[in-house]
Each structure stands twice: as structure tokens, then as C-alpha cells.
Design an enzyme around this catalytic site. Sequence first.
Site, PDB file in Angstrom:
ATOM      1  N   ARG A  85       0.872  -1.185   0.000  1.00 24.17           N
ATOM      2  CA  ARG A  85       0.000   0.000   0.000  1.00 24.17           C
ATOM      3  C   ARG A  85       0.907   1.233   0.000  1.00 24.17           C
ATOM      4  NH1 ARG A  85      -3.476  -2.585  -1.696  1.00 24.17           N
ATOM      5  NH2 ARG A  85      -5.549  -3.030  -0.881  1.00 24.17           N
TER       6      ARG A  85
ATOM      7  N   GLU B 272      -2.483   7.526  -4.953  1.00 23.89           N
ATOM      8  CA  GLU B 272      -2.768   6.876  -6.247  1.00 23.89           C
ATOM      9  C   GLU B 272      -4.218   7.019  -6.692  1.00 23.89           C
ATOM     10  OE1 GLU B 272      -1.709   2.748  -5.187  1.00 23.89           O
ATOM     11  OE2 GLU B 272      -3.810   2.230  -5.532  1.00 23.89           O
TER      12      GLU B 272
ATOM     13  N   HIS C 249      -0.555  -0.067  -9.810  1.00 23.33           N
ATOM     14  CA  HIS C 249      -1.314  -1.041  -9.012  1.00 23.33           C
ATOM     15  C   HIS C 249      -1.778  -2.219  -9.882  1.00 23.33           C
ATOM     16  CE1 HIS C 249      -3.531  -1.184  -4.945  1.00 23.33           C
ATOM     17  NE2 HIS C 249      -3.443  -2.424  -5.433  1.00 23.33           N
TER      18      HIS C 249
END
Length: 329
Positions: free
Chosen positions: A234, A263, A295
Site C-alpha cells: 500500500r 494513487e 497497481h
Amino acid sequence: MKIAVFSTKAFDRQFLEAATSDKQHDLIFFDPHLNKDTAILAADFPVVCIFVNDQADAATLEVLASRGTKLLALRCAGFNNVDLKAAAELGISVVRVPAYSPEAVAEYTIAMILTLNRKLYRAYNRVREGNFSLDGLMGFNLHGRTVGIIGTGRIGAIVTQILKGFGCNLLVYDVYRNPEIEALGIKYVGLSEIFTKSDIISLHCPLTSETHHLIDADAIDQMKSGVMLINTSRGALINAKAVTRGLKSGKIGSLGLDVYEKESDLFFEDLSGTIIQDDVFLRLTTFPNVLITGHQAFFTEEALRNIAETTITNITEFEQTGDSKNLIK
Ligand code: NAD
């Protein structure tokens, strides 16, 4: 049940529709992220299905609860974007997909380590330009190097096992010990030993109040000069400004990120041709020794199938019993 699916991409639609081919549930797909302003789209939907960059904060959950939502079905493992206390108070149950394919993320982590170390991303571009020079492409053998793994749950354990196969020395840290890792003869050490002794550090713990900015200026100061840092977990595990300073000074030798603290304003969208406003992010993209992806570590066929099937099973279980084995307690 009527399910409002937020942050829908073509792949979500494809795999979720395949998982409900019996038409047991009625899926309605929405492109926007869930937040307090878009929550009204889910009016009269008992189930709302969200992903990593949807915001299920108290204000959003209040709108959902007031319009009849009873279940929030996360199509991911992490739940740092959900206010669980508010959900409980508002009578909204929350289910997730705890382990859809830890192999997908672990294998991607290894891909990042190898790509960064052997500079494949630079070589690829050079060869396309007719530049076959090797200057600046030297890497190091992984064999014999020390790798520090922070978090030895599902993903971290697989990364550890793969790197053992490469002949690396593994140092691991977790708040709980994983017997599978101990059975491999791998040593649990303190965080500072991970920081001071590792050539590569890879993060595999969840984002919590304890792990927020785990990698800050103080942690970086303790690291070996030229350390490789990898984060597929994360974004907010890392203080991006401190890491930028570490890259500028040369203390951090290379950085691989599949996640970034801010993000949600960037990832999963095609922003080519627009002016990105996040200067911290843009500075990171300018370093030749930084590899950033949006991601995508989870993004395999197997993982998507598993996410869709588990999400639908969670919803069916909840409809039939008011409970689910993947309920977040
Ligand atoms: P997991 O729950 O199986 O393992 C997490 C481990 O972290 C556990 O062993 C836990 O004890 C440990 N941990 C908790 N607090 C810690 C702390 N303060 N310090 C050190 N360790 C701590 O989770 P997992 O399936 O291995 O996933 C790990 C993380 O990967 C998730 O939290 C998620 O954020 C991230 N993830 C990213 C992607 C991606 O596409 N990039 C996909 C899936 C998961």
C-alpha cells in the site's frame, strides 16, 4: 440481489458477469469511484461492490445506509479505505476477498526486483532506438544478497520462498511469526536489523496506523547505501518525500513501486495528455532508477476470476444466512 458495482473497468464487468452467469444477482455497473458525492447512485441497492480506491468513509456510508445498503462487498483484500466503525454503527456489513491470488502479487514483486536490478526497462527502450551500449545497465547477482521482507503473511511468505530459491539470505519481520517461514530455517529479526543489513527491502504488510509511513527519513537513514526498496503493498507505507530525498542523495539505489499514497487520483485511468498536478509523484518518475506501475501486481487472469467468484459467493452467503466467512469482524 441488486448490486451496485463502483469503479468498473471492462475486466471487472467481464469476470463479474461470468461469475453470475446463472443470473442469481442483478449487477449494475458504474464507472465512478464511490465517495460521498457518488454514493447516491447506489440508492435502493442492498449491496455495493467496491475496489481499492473507492472511499467508504463515514460520510459515504451514511448516504448508503440512508438509502438501504446493507452490505459492502470489497473486491480486494485490503480494507484501509473503509471506516469499519461507522459501517458497524450504520448496520452495514463488510465482506472482502482475503486471498485471491497471493502468487500473482508475489510473482510481480519478483518481476519488479529483476527488472530494476538488471535494468530491463532501460535496455528495452535503448534497443528500440538502436542503442546497444551497456553503460549504466550493470546489475548485481541476487544469489548471496540479503533481502529483508516486512510482513510474512500470504504474499510475503511466497516472496520469501521464491527468493530462497534464488539463493538469497532472507531476514524477515512481522508482528506474528509464520511457522511455514520458520520451517524453512529463516530468521525473524527486528525492524532495525532489516533496515541495516538488507540489500533489498520488500514491503508486504497491510496499511494500518502502525505501518503508516513505516519507511520514513529515520528508517532510510538506517539503511545500507544503495538499498533497493520495493513496495507492492500500500502506498502510504512509504513517505514519498523522504524516499525522494533518499534517491537524490544516492542512499536509495533503486525503487520499485506498484502503489502510491495518492494513487486514487491517478491509477487505473488513462491520463495521457492531461497535466498531472502531483509534483511528488512526477519527481519520482524522473529518476532513472525508479520503476513505477499503476497497481497492477494483482492483475492476472487467475486473480480476477478468483476475486469475482469469491465476491459473488460472499454476497450469496450473506443473502442466504446474513453472514459470510469473509465478513470483516
Ligand atoms: P496477509 O494479511 O496475509 O499478510 C499481512 C502480514 O502483515 C501478516 O502476517 C501480518 O501479521 C503482517 N503485519 C501486520 N501488521 C504488521 C506490522 N505492523 N509490521 C509488520 N508486519 C505486519 O496479507 P497479504 O495477502 O499477504 O497482503 C499483504 C498486502 O499486500 C495487503 O495488505 C495489501 O495491502 C497488499 N496487496 C497489494 C496488491 C497489489 O495489487 N499491489 C494486491 C493484493 C494485496
